[in-house]
Design a protein around this motif. Structure first.
Motif: not given
Length: 83
Positions: A24, A41-43, A45-47, A49-51
């Motif tokens: 990360r 890391s894509p993770q 970006i996903e985190d 977006e979730d936030s």
């Protein structure tokens, strides 16, 4: 954040991508001393977006502008989890 020139990154691209993906770590690719792109890391970006979605939900809730939701039982029926 690690910075590396684009020309130096060419020879290390596979390693840089793995570092970003697995640890990360954010890798900044620079062009003439300025950050031109980021490897993340894509993770990550996903985190983010979730936030952002959660913050938007909480804002709308505080403003009283939430749309009507679907009851939990109805969602279960829609997904075939309940009769």
């Amino acid at each position: 954040m690690t910075e590396i020139t684009i020309s130096a990154a060419r020879a290390q691209l596979g390693d840089l991508v793995r570092r970003a993906a697995h640890s990360r770590e954010t890798i900044a690719l620079t062009d003439h001393g300025h950050v031109a792109a980021l490897l993340v890391s894509p993770q990550v970006i996903e985190d983010l977006e979730d936030s952002l979605a959660l913050a938007d939900y909480l804002r709308r809730k505080a403003e009283g502008t939430l749309e009507a939701g679907i009851p939990h039982e109805e969602v279960g029926r829609m997904l075939g989890l309940r009769p």
